[in-house]
Design an enzyme around this catalytic site. Structure first.
Site, PDB file in Angstrom:
ATOM      1  N   ASN A 197       0.813  -1.227   0.000  1.00  0.00           N
ATOM      2  CA  ASN A 197       0.000   0.000   0.000  1.00  0.00           C
ATOM      3  C   ASN A 197       0.848   1.280   0.000  1.00  0.00           C
ATOM      4  O   ASN A 197       0.304   2.368   0.103  1.00  0.00           O
ATOM      5  CB  ASN A 197      -0.974  -0.005   1.194  1.00  0.00           C
ATOM      6  CG  ASN A 197      -0.275   0.138   2.525  1.00  0.00           C
ATOM      7  OD1 ASN A 197       0.949   0.257   2.594  1.00  0.00           O
ATOM      8  ND2 ASN A 197      -1.034   0.126   3.601  1.00  0.00           N
ATOM      9  N   LYS A 198       2.160   1.141  -0.117  1.00  0.00           N
ATOM     10  CA  LYS A 198       3.004   2.349  -0.096  1.00  0.00           C
ATOM     11  C   LYS A 198       3.051   2.987  -1.496  1.00  0.00           C
ATOM     12  O   LYS A 198       2.496   2.441  -2.444  1.00  0.00           O
ATOM     13  CB  LYS A 198       4.404   1.995   0.431  1.00  0.00           C
ATOM     14  CG  LYS A 198       4.382   1.442   1.861  1.00  0.00           C
ATOM     15  CD  LYS A 198       3.932   2.463   2.908  1.00  0.00           C
ATOM     16  CE  LYS A 198       3.443   1.842   4.191  1.00  0.00           C
ATOM     17  NZ  LYS A 198       4.449   1.526   5.171  1.00  0.00           N
ATOM     18  N   ILE A 199       3.714   4.133  -1.616  1.00  0.00           N
ATOM     19  CA  ILE A 199       3.622   4.905  -2.867  1.00  0.00           C
ATOM     20  C   ILE A 199       4.180   4.118  -4.048  1.00  0.00           C
ATOM     21  O   ILE A 199       3.625   4.152  -5.139  1.00  0.00           O
ATOM     22  CB  ILE A 199       4.274   6.292  -2.704  1.00  0.00           C
ATOM     23  CG1 ILE A 199       3.499   7.074  -1.630  1.00  0.00           C
ATOM     24  CG2 ILE A 199       4.258   7.067  -4.039  1.00  0.00           C
ATOM     25  CD1 ILE A 199       4.034   8.453  -1.316  1.00  0.00           C
TER      26      ILE A 199
END
Ligand SMILES: *Cc1c(COP(=O)(O)O)cnc(C)c1O
Length: 375
Positions: free
Chosen positions: A185-187
């Site tokens: 879910n990180k960039i």
């Protein structure tokens, strides 16, 4: 839009290039922790941050742990951390045997309050972990000055802030080390993954040594220190190289999504919006909303009602000092700003694949729910 469609809080954006590079690993047999993508990813990400070295690891939590160990932090030491962060920040300190000492946040940036850092320094303090929460940089000049004055190491936890800038400088490049996560879910994502970036060659070498079982380069199977296996795989790095090619584009999209939300929410009462100060650029990992008392409904009520309309959301983090495994006297401490953020905050769908139409739908749902609550 079709209301039976569920809008997730986040989803990775993967394409043909990711498939091509991962397929290359499988076809060539380089699926473990040797292979061309690892160096490529480490150098590429370090360059993106404006740092000299990148040491890849298998997640963001061990990135912080590795950095702390390489900086010599262990039992008997104190490390200052914000209480308002994901729990991995404080846990990494506990893994070393050191004690996390919590500080409150400030309302202006939602990041650690420099005044509270000063108040918490003791003769045992060895380092500060600065978290750039939800995509917004902390007040680095003030924090670096406090660190210098007190001879403390600075670890930046930039797991949620790839590419965010403090006065034109990328987060992760200002402290002794910068730690990043590439969780799903990180960039950008490598599935699971992490990296430590630094300009300090000695530190980079020490981390490379420690993450590979601390094995002597001269004598096979001789380990002068207690090391770890924290290596990233070539498969993860292949994903990372492909994602890195899109990182700038992703950041622009995150900022565009934030601008859309802000526009849609103009005129809705009772909402607080993510920090945006002139000296920083927020990369809006998530669009983070505060549901204020004037909204006349609780954050959890809003989340429940959104879910019924097919819109996913996440509450803000629980302050770390409240976790049941923290010492009772720590759990009793009072951090008023962290408490407000934790009680009022809600993260909204922020995937880079979202269209203007979907953002409009989410915002209209919130406006309707909030307006009804105030009626
Ligand atoms: C995600 C995150 C981490 C940990 O990263 P993992 O890759 O999940 O181990 C650490 N700190 C913060 C602030 C995070 O958001």
């Amino acid at each position: 839009m079709n209301k039976s469609e569920f809008i997730p809080i986040s989803e990775p954006s993967l394409g043909q290039t990711e498939l091509e590079y991962v397929t290359d690993c499988v076809k060539s047999g380089w699926v473990s922790s040797l292979g061309k993508y690892i160096g490529q990813f480490e150098n590429g990400f370090a360059e993106f941050c404006g740092t000299k070295y990148g040491v890849s690891v298998f997640n963001g939590t061990v990135a912080i742990h590795l950095a702390l160990v390489a900086l010599g932090i262990g039992a008997g030491d104190e490390v200052i951390v914000p209480t308002f962060t994901f729990v991995a920040t404080a846990n990494a300190v506990l893994y070393t045997g050191a004690t996390p000492v919590f500080v409150d946040s400030e309302l202006e940036t939602w990041n650690m309050d420099p005044q509270d850092i000063k108040a918490k320094i003791t003769s045992k303090t060895k380092a500060i972990i600065v978290v750039h929460i939800y995509g917004h940089p902390a007040k680095m000049d003030e924090i670096l000055a406090i660190a210098k004055e007190n001879n403390l190491k600075v670890i930046e936890d930039a797991a949620e802030s790839h590419g965010a800038e403090y006065q034109g400088q990328k987060v992760g490049s200002m402290g002794d080390v910068g730690c990043f996560s590439f969780y799903g879910n990180k960039i950008i994502t490598t599935g699971e993954g992490g990296i430590v970036v630094t300009n300090n060659q000695k530190l980079a070498d020490e981390m490379r040594f420690l993450k590979d079982h601390a094995m002597s380069t001269e004598r096979k199977y001789y380990h002068p220190l207690l090391g770890f296996n924290y290596r990233m795989t070539n498969l993860q790095a292949a994903l990372g190289v492909a994602q890195l090619e899109k990182l700038k584009e992703f950041i622009i999209k995150k900022q565009e999504i934030a601008a859309w939300y802000r526009q849609e929410f103009a005129g809705v009462n009772g909402l607080g919006h993510p920090p945006e100060v002139p000296w920083a650029s927020n990369v809006y990992w998530m669009y983070s909303l505060l549901i204020k008392p004037e909204a006349k409904l609780s954050r959890d009520d809003l989340a429940k009602k959104l879910k019924a309309k097919g819109v996913d959301s996440r509450p803000f983090f629980l302050p770390n000092h409240q976790m049941p495994y923290m010492p009772p006297e720590v759990q009793k401490q009072n951090f008023p700003v962290a408490r407000v953020l934790s009680e009022q905050g809600l993260n909204l769908p922020s995937a880079v694949s979202l269209t203007r139409e979907k953002i409009k739908y989410v915002a209209e749902c919130i406006e309707e729910i909030v307006t009804n609550a105030q009626a």
